[in-house]
Design a protein around this motif. Structure first.
Motif, PDB file in Angstrom:
ATOM      1  N   GLY A 126      -4.004  -1.445   4.303  1.00  0.00           N
ATOM      2  CA  GLY A 126      -3.979  -1.444   2.766  1.00  0.00           C
ATOM      3  C   GLY A 126      -5.132  -0.260   2.617  1.00  0.00           C
ATOM      4  O   GLY A 126      -4.731   0.892   2.543  1.00  0.00           O
ATOM      5  N   CYS A 174      -1.262  -8.067  -5.893  1.00  0.00           N
ATOM      6  CA  CYS A 174      -2.345  -7.633  -5.195  1.00  0.00           C
ATOM      7  C   CYS A 174      -3.515  -8.295  -5.363  1.00  0.00           C
ATOM      8  O   CYS A 174      -4.240  -8.669  -4.664  1.00  0.00           O
ATOM      9  N   SER A 212       0.768  -1.238   0.018  1.00  0.00           N
ATOM     10  CA  SER A 212       0.007  -0.047   0.047  1.00  0.00           C
ATOM     11  C   SER A 212       0.736   1.172   0.095  1.00  0.00           C
ATOM     12  O   SER A 212       0.499   2.288  -0.270  1.00  0.00           O
ATOM     13  N   PHE A 217       0.318   3.193  -3.300  1.00  0.00           N
ATOM     14  CA  PHE A 217      -0.795   3.797  -3.195  1.00  0.00           C
ATOM     15  C   PHE A 217      -0.693   5.292  -2.665  1.00  0.00           C
ATOM     16  O   PHE A 217      -1.127   6.156  -3.142  1.00  0.00           O
ATOM     17  N   THR A 247      -4.992   4.034   2.419  1.00  0.00           N
ATOM     18  CA  THR A 247      -5.343   4.655   0.938  1.00  0.00           C
ATOM     19  C   THR A 247      -6.306   5.786   0.986  1.00  0.00           C
ATOM     20  O   THR A 247      -6.616   6.703   0.621  1.00  0.00           O
TER      21      THR A 247
END
Length: 215
Positions: A135, A110, A73, A76, A139
Motif C-alpha cells: 500500500g 480504506c 493501492s 493511488f 504510492t
C-alpha cells in the motif's frame, strides 16, 4: 453457465473476475472479523472457492491480505501515470493526484483496512509489513519517481526524491487525517478536498515565506 476453454479451465477474463470476487469477499471479511480471528477456511467458504484455490493464487493469509491492499493501492498508483504526465504542469499533476489520494483514503474500506492494521500490527507484524509494502510503499515509490522526473527536467530542487514524496503525502493528510482516524472528524467532502489539495500543493511548491523573509 461459465465459458471454459477446451481444457475445462476458465478463460483468462473469467479467472480474473473470480480472483476479484475472492478479493472482495476477503476484504469484507477482514474488515468484519479482523485478521487474527479470520481463518482461510472461512474466507474459502464465504467466497465459494476451495482452500487449494486460495493457496494457488495467493499463498497464506498474509499474502492474501497483501493482495487485498495491493488492489486498493492500484488506484493511488494509477493517479500518477508517469508515461502521460511529462508535458503537463507539475502543479496540475499534483492537484489531480492529491484529489485522488484524499478521496481514496477517506473511503470506508480504506479506513477499515488502516484501523485493522493499527489494531493488530503488534500481534501480527507480518500483517503490517504486507500492508506497508503493498500500500503506502507503492504510492511513495511512484510519487518519488515523479519528483525524480521533475528534477531531471530542472523543475525541482536537488533533494532526495523519496523525502519530497513523503513530505507531500504528509502535507496532504495533515492533522485532519489523524482526527478522522480518531473519529473526531468526518472525511473531507468532495468540495473540501479540492480546496484543501490546492492549498497544500501551493504551499508545498512555493513555501510560506515572503521574498524578504527568504532572504
Amino acid at each position: 453457465m461459465a465459458i471454459k476453454t477446451r481444457s475445462g479451465r476458465p478463460r483468462k477474463g473469467e479467472e480474473e473476475a473470480r480472483r476479484d470476487q475472492l478479493l472482495d469477499h476477503a476484504m469484507q471479511l477482514f474488515a468484519e472479523h479482523g485478521y487474527g480471528n479470520l481463518s482461510l477456511e472461512t474466507i474459502a467458504r464465504e467466497a465459494h472457492v476451495s482452500l487449494r484455490t486460495i493457496y494457488r493464487h495467493f499463498g497464506g493469509k498474509a499474502d492474501l491480505f497483501g493482495a487485498v491492499v495491493h488492489r486498493v493501492s492500484d488506484e493511488f498508483v494509477a493517479g500518477l501515470p508517469l508515461e502521460k504526465i511529462r508535458s503537463r504542469p507539475m502543479e496540475e499533476v499534483l492537484v489531480d493526484f492529491g484529489r485522488i489520494f484524499l478521496g481514496r483514503i477517506g473511503r470506508p474500506e480504506c479506513a477499515r483496512l488502516r484501523a485493522l492494521i493499527l489494531a493488530e500490527a503488534q500481534r501480527f507484524p507480518e500483517l503490517a509489513a504486507e500492508f506497508y509494502r503493498n500500500g503506502p510503499e507503492r504510492t511513495l515509490r511512484r510519487l518519488s519517481q515523479f519528483f525524480a522526473m521533475q528534477q531531471e527536467a530542472g523543475r525541482v530542487i536537488e533533494a532526495d526524491s523519496r523525502f519530497l514524496a513523503g513530505q507531500f503525502i504528509s502535507a496532504l493528510r495533515g492533522e485532519h487525517f489523524q482526527r478522522q482516524q480518531l473519529g473526531l472528524e468526518q472525511p473531507f467532502a468532495e468540495t473540501e478536498i479540492d480546496a484543501w489539495v490546492k492549498q497544500v500543493v501551493r504551499h508545498f511548491l512555493y513555501g510560506c515565506l515572503k521574498s524578504e523573509g527568504a532572504r
